[in-house]
Design a protein around this motif. Structure first.
Motif, PDB file in Angstrom:
ATOM      1  N   GLN A  40      41.427  35.597  46.253  1.00  0.00           N
ATOM      2  CA  GLN A  40      42.590  36.318  45.733  1.00  0.00           C
ATOM      3  C   GLN A  40      43.900  35.874  46.372  1.00  0.00           C
ATOM      4  O   GLN A  40      44.968  36.075  45.814  1.00  0.00           O
TER       5      GLN A  40
ATOM      6  N   LYS B 110      37.695  38.582  46.492  1.00  0.00           N
ATOM      7  CA  LYS B 110      37.585  38.409  45.039  1.00  0.00           C
ATOM      8  C   LYS B 110      37.818  36.967  44.678  1.00  0.00           C
ATOM      9  O   LYS B 110      38.523  36.256  45.391  1.00  0.00           O
TER      10      LYS B 110
ATOM     11  N   ASN C 178      33.499  39.919  45.071  1.00  0.00           N
ATOM     12  CA  ASN C 178      33.967  39.859  43.679  1.00  0.00           C
ATOM     13  C   ASN C 178      33.536  41.074  42.857  1.00  0.00           C
ATOM     14  O   ASN C 178      33.546  41.028  41.637  1.00  0.00           O
TER      15      ASN C 178
ATOM     16  N   ASP D  95      38.214  35.907  37.124  1.00  0.00           N
ATOM     17  CA  ASP D  95      37.354  36.437  38.185  1.00  0.00           C
ATOM     18  C   ASP D  95      35.890  36.427  37.745  1.00  0.00           C
ATOM     19  O   ASP D  95      35.044  37.024  38.388  1.00  0.00           O
TER      20      ASP D  95
END
Ligand code: BGC
Length: 991
Positions: free
Chosen positions: A117, A59, A939, A90
């Motif tokens: 992340q 992510k 993502n 994000d």
């Protein structure tokens, strides 16, 4: 100065912090959906990227964007236009530029770095570019130029004969067949001899069939495919060809003007950019080379309101010293035929306007703009029209006309001034250019009549044929284009109606000649060629496929070959019709952006191609159709009126779809006011919606009442408006629309639903609308679901839906838990069904379920296209339910993967390149094992529903997935997954 040094130091510090190698990398940088677009006029463009990684569950946690005014600055991280700073988010799509205000011709180089992340930073992406166009009307220095001379005809114009088919001609006492004479044969002979008028008298009939009585000629025939029924008294002058058709047949086309200008380049050129627009089409040349690879520029709009311009970087085409610009102007939609309305829909003159900006290394800028000093002449293009085709006389070519040093003494001064009395807006083209995308080889060549050769491209498509020929000067090759063959092997052209669809090439002689038209296209599979001297080889013609070149985004394949062919047909239907605007058909005298067809197919279309820009552009065309009564057009650009439930509703359904698929909220904001006005217009008749319209167009075997359709659509678009109002923060409106829906719903129930849950009309479409648009109570839903099933059984498991029912038939069956029926309908091969046309050899989707039958041949209807995508709207179901690739949330931030397997299908595989990246699904049933390989973009996350139950193990890449990881959802085992690719196997699979 001080400030900028400080700025650079900070930038370098942050940059170093971000440059250690991370697990995710930004790729595919796009601005306003385009890779490196030039000349845009969106003042705060939106930026997007995708992310790649070798690892799963990745992510983005933060990003940073730098935008600089030059590549050099960007490379040294001097973000003089915008440094977003580190943004904890994000989001990787639709990020709005918030830097310094952008000005005309500004270059914007940009790059992005992201943090995953775990806080690991990526490297900077590759640099990307966008440039701004001419933002102020005062930036335009160029004048509109053209050439208005009406030349002498050098070639006999191609004479068009009317298409007349006599059906009935009886003369005598009305209602007394014994006192009548049958004149059908006589009239057929008359027409065949080229006579279309006569006086109906006893002499003409050969005798008096009813002496003393008042006699009448009962005449029925088709004229250009349209039915005419007449009762004509004795002694009437009968004209078989109406004045309107006569006008169409006598159309005269003018040659395409060529314009030119020489200029000098004095110094080192840093960059040269050309901005071009036209009233008509403009094809620009520089020093003997065509600029760009785009066709039909600057595109189709309501030219009275706006005209687009295109931007080309021509730095590489310039040379120091003498240079020449050339332009060819085509009729296009501006002066050519549009629909069946004939020529001159926007004006009777054509113009171009071009402006070349030469930026020298020493910072000087020079502008070479079209003006009265340019010169004009006609060249080899004698006629060019989108529907009629092109006539090209190669003997009139002017070698080197767009090179410096060409002798243009015979050329005249150009005419100047706009072809429109009120100046429209001139804006940057927001859409997708039409380009050549593929070449097709001839698969079969026949000679049904001596000297008439028919080339079969094996595929119905939009484009033209490239001709390769040897012959003598003056030889004339005539190519007629059509979609089907007549029983005698000639090309069927009746269904083209008044579209001549003929290209003519006149040879210059002296070796091989290769030719393609510039300003026309045809919808065809077959080409009938006359005028060839010798028996031609197959490669005399090559099919050139053209369409709006939006990236293709998917694949689909399964164990049923018929469905694979169907998928191919749907795709070709889209490629043939997504051509500048989403048209209904590419062949006959229609080719319009019909709004109903567009809205039923848009969701399917968005699986096959990245249509974000294509629709960004067309939604402006649609907004431009709104009139003082606040109705959207039945087509955009509008040619034949406004309104009609299911048609004008495209004004709400299409923006909503683009928002869902691409996470585009700007499209809502931009069109919100128009949508609100339209919805108000729908409410003018209380809760009944717009009222009459085209209905469930071309349904077979059942007719859904117009009032049901009207209220259903009103309710449907009201819900979409409530959702869209909410998304852009208009809470009051969202509430208002929700409340409105809550009133329309019971009104629908009270007006159309009986106590058994039967919906007025009792048709498949009526039930689908009631169920899919959420118009029923819980009890009624159950009842209506049963009625729908019963309606399908009553048709012996066949569909009876038209354009409006087709996109919701399979999804509704899925919703009521009857995937078995959905699969059965989809896999049917008997009439009426999708499979029926495939069985008949179709290579595209037909306009009618029975456009062609083995028994009856080609339908006699005047409205019979073999390339109409509307019925291909089942494709969205093939992607979201067969493959299980569906939206979980807006813009595919989360993905719903819930394939429905079985039902005689043993495997299916495919992918979809979403705005977030590639999603794929590949499943197969092998004995007791169900295999499923999927991929989920970085993502994003996916809810993955296992379509089968099992008492055995579920493994991923050979390792057992503990049952505790699964959830029970909607009666299935569901896994919540992060990004990556996975290979599952379910043992003891039970469906
Ligand atoms: C077009 C359609 C369109 C319809 C509306 C036809 O002529 O080809 O596809 O939706 O008219 O009635």
């Amino acid at each position: 100065m001080k400030k900028s040094i400080k700025h650079i130091i900070i930038t370098i510090l942050l940059f170093t912090a971000l440059t250690c190698f991370g697990a995710i990398n930004p790729i595919q940088l796009r601005c306003e959906y385009h890779v490196n677009p030039l000349g845009i006029d969106v003042l705060q463009p939106r930026l997007s990227w995708q992310l790649e990684s070798d690892e799963r569950n990745q992510k983005q946690q933060a990003y940073r964007i730098l935008v600089a005014s030059s590549l050099e600055k960007l490379e040294t991280n001097e973000a003089d236009l915008w440094d977003s700073g580190e943004v904890r988010s994000d989001k990787n799509i639709q990020i709005v530029y918030e830097g310094r205000p952008l000005t005309s011709r500004q270059q914007c180089w940009w790059k992005v770095a992201v943090m995953d992340q775990d806080g690991k930073a990526s490297d900077w992406s590759e640099p990307a570019l966008w440039s701004m166009g001419l933002l102020e009307s005062t930036d335009w220095k160029a004048q509109w130029i053209g050439f208005d001379k009406i030349p002498e005809l050098t070639e006999e114009p191609v004479r068009e004969e009317p298409e007349i088919v006599i059906i009935k001609a009886r003369y005598g006492a009305p209602d007394n067949s014994s006192q009548q004479v049958d004149l059908a044969e006589k009239l057929k002979n008359l027409v065949a001899s080229g006579t279309y008028r006569f006086k109906i008298t006893n002499e003409f009939a050969g005798r008096d069939p009813a002496a003393g009585a008042k006699k009448v000629l009962e005449l029925e025939y088709t004229l250009q495919g349209r039915n005419r029924k007449l009762s004509l008294n004795e002694n009437t002058d009968v004209q078989l060809v109406t004045p309107k058709v006569k006008k169409l047949l006598n159309r005269r086309y003018l040659p395409a003007p060529h314009v030119r200008k020489e200029f000098e380049v004095k110094g080192t050129v840093a960059q040269a950019v050309m901005y071009v627009t036209a009233q008509g089409f403009a094809e620009m040349h520089l020093n003997g080379q065509r600029i760009g690879d785009e066709f039909f520029t600057p595109g189709w709009t309501d030219y009275n309101k706006r005209i687009y311009y295109r931007t080309y970087d021509v730095t590489d085409l310039l040379q120091s010293g003498d240079n020449a610009i050339g332009g060819i102007i085509g009729d296009g939609w501006f002066r050519g035929n549009v629909s069946n309305l004939g020529q001159n829909q926007y004006g009777d003159k054509i113009r171009l306007r071009s402006q070349l900006h030469i930026d020298y290394a020493d910072k000087r800028t020079e502008i070479v703009a079209s003006d009265s000093s340019w010169k004009a002449a006609f060249g080899p293009i004698l006629e060019s029209d989108m529907q009629a085709g092109e006539v090209y006389d190669a003997r009139l070519e002017m070698p080197n006309w767009s090179r410096p040093g060409f002798n243009d003494h015979q050329w005249a001064a150009v005419d100047t001034g706009s072809a429109l009395s009120t100046p429209p807006l001139i804006q940057a083209y927001p859409g997708v250019p039409v380009r050549r995308t593929e070449e097709l080889q001839v698969v079969q060549l026949t000679e049904p009549m001596l000297g008439v050769h028919v080339f079969d491209m094996g595929q119905n498509f939009s484009g033209w044929a490239r001709l390769r020929v040897n012959g003598q000067s003056g030889d004339k090759i005539v190519m007629k284009f059509g979609e089907m063959l007549n029983p005698d092997g000639s090309v069927h052209t009746k269904n083209l109606r008044s579209a001549r669809a003929t290209d003519t090439y006149i040879l210059k002689g002296g070796g091989e000649e290769v030719w393609e038209p510039d300003f026309t296209f045809h919808g065809f599979r077959y080409v009938e060629v006359t005028g060839l001297r010798n028996d031609p080889p197959k490669d005399t013609l090559t099919g050139i496929v053209i369409h709006s070149d939006a990236p293709m985004t998917s694949s689909f394949e399964c164990s049923n070959p018929m469905l694979n062919q169907l998928h191919s047909n749907i795709l070709w239907g889209q490629r043939s019709n997504y051509l500048e605007v989403p048209t209904d058909c590419p062949q006959r005298d229609e080719r319009l952006g019909w709004t109903g067809d567009t809205q039923v197919f848009i969701r399917s279309g968005s699986y096959h191609q990245d249509v974000a820009s294509f629709f960004t552009k067309w939604l402006v065309d649609l907004e431009d159709t709104l009139n003082e009564r606040n109705l959207y057009g039945k087509q955009a650009p509008v040619m034949h009126g406004r309104g009609s439930p299911g048609w004008s509703d495209a004004g709400i359904i299409c923006p909503w779809t683009i928002y869902k698929v691409y996470g585009d909220t700007r499209v809502i904001e931009k069109h919100y006011d128009g949508m609100t006005r339209y919805l108000e217009a729908c409410g003018r008749k209380g809760l009944n919606g717009l009222g009459n319209g085209f209905g469930d167009w071309l349904s077979v075997g059942s007719k859904t009442p117009l009032d049901v359709i009207s209220v259903a659509y009103y309710a449907y678009v009201t819900q979409l408006m409530a959702e869209m109002a909410d998304v852009i923060g208009k809470e009051e409106d969202a509430k208002k629309y929700q409340e409105l829906f809550e009133r329309i719903r019971p009104h629908f129930q009270a007006s159309f639903v009986d106590s058994d849950g039967r919906v007025k009309g009792n048709t498949q479409t009526a039930y689908c609308m009631a169920l899919y648009y959420n118009l029923l109570t819980e009890t009624q839903r159950k009842q209506a679901a049963e009625h729908l099933v019963e309606r399908i059984k009553a048709k012996d498991y066949h569909l009876s839906v038209g354009f409006l029912g087709v996109p919701i038939l399979l999804p509704t069956l899925t919703e009521i838990g009857r995937n078995d029926l959905a699969y059965r309908l989809l896999q049917n091969k008997t009439y009426p069904s999708w499979g029926y046309s495939v069985e008949q050899g179709a290579t595209t989707i037909w306009e009618r379920w029975n456009s062609y039958t083995l028994e009856g041949g080609i339908s006699k209807s005047s409205m019979n296209s073999f390339n109409h995508y509307a019925y291909g709207a089942c494709s969205e179901w093939m992607f979201d339910t067969m493959l299980g690739i569906d939206l979980g949330s807006i813009g595919y931030k989360s993905i719903k993967m819930k394939p429905e397997v079985g039902h005689d299908i043993t495997w299916a595989k495919g992918h979809y390149d979403s705005i977030q990246g590639r999603i794929s699904s590949d499943w197969k049933i092998e004995g007791e094992t169900f295999h499923w390989e999927i991929s989920v973009p970085v993502n994003t996350t996916a809810e993955v529903y296992f379509p089968v139950g099992s008492t055995g193990d579920i493994t991923e890449d050979g390792r057992v997935v503990p049952r505790s990881k699964f959830k029970q959802k909607d009666g299935r085992l569901m896994l919540h997954l992060g990004s990556g690719t996975y290979a599952f196997a379910v043992q003891n699979a039970q469906n």
